[in-house]
Design an enzyme around this catalytic site. Structure first.
Site, mmCIF file in Angstrom:
data_model
loop_
_atom_site.group_PDB
_atom_site.id
_atom_site.type_symbol
_atom_site.label_atom_id
_atom_site.label_comp_id
_atom_site.label_asym_id
_atom_site.label_seq_id
_atom_site.Cartn_x
_atom_site.Cartn_y
_atom_site.Cartn_z
ATOM 1 C CB SER A 1 -0.825 0.157 1.461
ATOM 2 O OG SER A 1 -1.857 -0.965 1.198
ATOM 3 C CB CYS B 1 -16.161 -4.759 18.082
ATOM 4 S SG CYS B 1 -15.834 -6.283 16.945
ATOM 5 C CB SER C 1 -17.585 -3.480 8.838
ATOM 6 O OG SER C 1 -18.374 -3.445 10.151
ATOM 7 C CG HIS D 1 -20.868 -5.805 16.071
ATOM 8 N ND1 HIS D 1 -20.706 -5.944 14.653
ATOM 9 C CD2 HIS D 1 -19.490 -6.311 16.497
ATOM 10 C CE1 HIS D 1 -19.302 -6.401 14.580
ATOM 11 N NE2 HIS D 1 -18.885 -6.458 15.363
ATOM 12 C CG ASN E 1 -18.644 -3.030 13.665
ATOM 13 O OD1 ASN E 1 -19.717 -2.671 13.098
ATOM 14 N ND2 ASN E 1 -17.790 -3.682 12.912
#
Ligand SMILES: NC(=O)c1ccc[n+]([C@@H]2O[C@H](COP(=O)([O-])OP(=O)(O)OC[C@H]3O[C@@H](n4cnc5c(N)ncnc54)[C@H](OP(=O)(O)O)[C@@H]3O)[C@@H](O)[C@H]2O)c1
Length: 342
Positions: free
Chosen positions: A40, A130, A160, A243, A316
């Site tokens: 990246s 999370c 996600s 979530h 989350n």
């Protein structure tokens, strides 16, 4: 003088949200560095109205950097967090790598901010899973009032939570249901996630529970109270962000639904939306992009003595990860616990 902050995993779901949150909260940063893997290098990510070019973790010099907000998975954290910490930079890590290490504090600022002082042993602070973060934000004020004995929780976790590839898989499978020739076989998840629910998050353990379920037990004990008994069933659902949790709590002392509502209305990080009418509750779609943990459907559970049932929803990527990490950095600054890097 402001701080120097490195966001590691800056191209990922959590890393991008960290950059958003640092900018939104006007975190006192002089310089922010976006860091990811070598592939990246040069990729641009947004930080407020700026664009940052990603740098390669392997080549980055952490000397002089105050905070490393790390969300690049456990293997990367295991190798890099000790090296970065040894250079005087405090690592706030989102992976599960350090959460159960007795020399690393596991922090949700609304719940156990005082425990953060333990970070000096390794220069690492861990962020919880999370599902645990949003749960303990709600359990803490209720525990202070009526002492929790046992919690039963079923999660409805968005894709996600499994990273950006998992989001792509839900999107591709959903399209594939309607566009002939675009079927998309499961890769990231063990079964199709589009229009489905998968009662399996993270790996299976010997006792039949999954590691995600075990994490909720171990982390609630470490953050809130080791005497709390908790059992969880973690389920992946075809939701992109947010979530949800259906939670039953058994208390030592009596507590009514109305008392719980009042307590949670005043609790830090909590927002109660609880009207007994169609739509008088929160859904993950509405919680996405928000900082609060929402509580709806609060009611007494007459099947046990002193029981309550409720519905808890949060973003989350924010409270479950990026927001909590930035809040930890703010605690370190506000309590003057950070030795400014040279
Ligand atoms: N998503 C959640 O709700 C959530 C909640 C709590 C904790 N977490 C934890 O946060 C971490 C990241 O999750 P995510 O959802 O953001 O995953 P993700 O979307 O898959 O992103 C992973 C990030 O890590 C980077 N990375 C991977 N290998 C690397 C390496 N060798 N060196 C440097 N960077 C590397 C990736 O960079 P490239 O693009 O260059 O590969 C990418 O930026 C995981 O440990 C996860 O368990 C996630």
């Amino acid at each position: 003088m402001g701080y120097k902050v490195a966001v590691i995993g800056a191209t990922g779901n959590v890393g991008r949200e960290m950059l958003n949150i640092l900018a939104e909260r006007e975190f006192p940063a002089d310089e922010v560095f976006a860091i990811a893997s070598r592939k990246s290098m040069g990729v641009e990510v947004s930080y407020g109205d700026k664009r940052l070019k990603c740098r390669d973790l392997e080549q980055f010099d952490f000397r002089g950097v105050d905070f490393a907000l790390m969300s690049a998975g456990s293997a990367v954290s295991k190798e890099w967090s000790p090296k970065i910490g040894a250079q005087g930079c405090v690592v706030i890590d989102n992976s599960s790598c350090w959460r159960y290490d007795p020399d690393v504090p596991l922090i949700v600022p609304e719940v156990n901010a005082d425990a953060v002082v333990g970070f000096t042993k390794k220069n690492i602070v861990a962020n919880p899973n999370c599902s645990t973060a949003q749960l303990v934000v709600v359990l803490k004020p209720l525990h202070d009032q009526a002492k929790i004995k046992r919690v039963v929780v079923a999660t409805y976790q968005s894709v996600s939570g499994a990273g950006k590839e998992a989001m792509d898989e839900l999107w591709s499978q959903t399209k594939g249901k309607y566009v002939p020739g675009q079927e998309y076989a499961p890769k990231k998840f063990p079964k199709e996630i589009a229009f489905n629910c998968i009662p399996h998050v993270d790996v299976f353990m010997e006792d039949g529970y999954t590691r995600e379920e075990w994490k909720m037990v171990a982390e609630t004990k470490k953050i809130l109270d080791p005497r709390i008994k908790l059992t969880a069933t973690c389920v992946r659902v075809p939701v992109f962000v947010g979530h949800s949790e259906a939670v039953n709590v058994e208390f030592e002392k009596p507590i009514t639904a109305e008392e719980a509502r009042q307590i949670l209305r005043e609790a830090p990080g909590c927002l109660v939306i609880d009207k007994h009418e169609p739509g008088g509750y929160i859904t993950p779609m509405e919680a996405a992009g928000e900082d609060a943990t929402y509580i709806s459907r609060i009611r007494e559970d007459g099947t046990v003595e002193n029981g309550l049932a409720m519905w808890i929803v949060s973003d989350n990527l924010r409270k479950g990860a990026a927001l909590n990490a930035v809040q930890i950095a703010e605690v370190l600054i506000n309590r003057k616990l950070l030795r400014k890097a040279a």
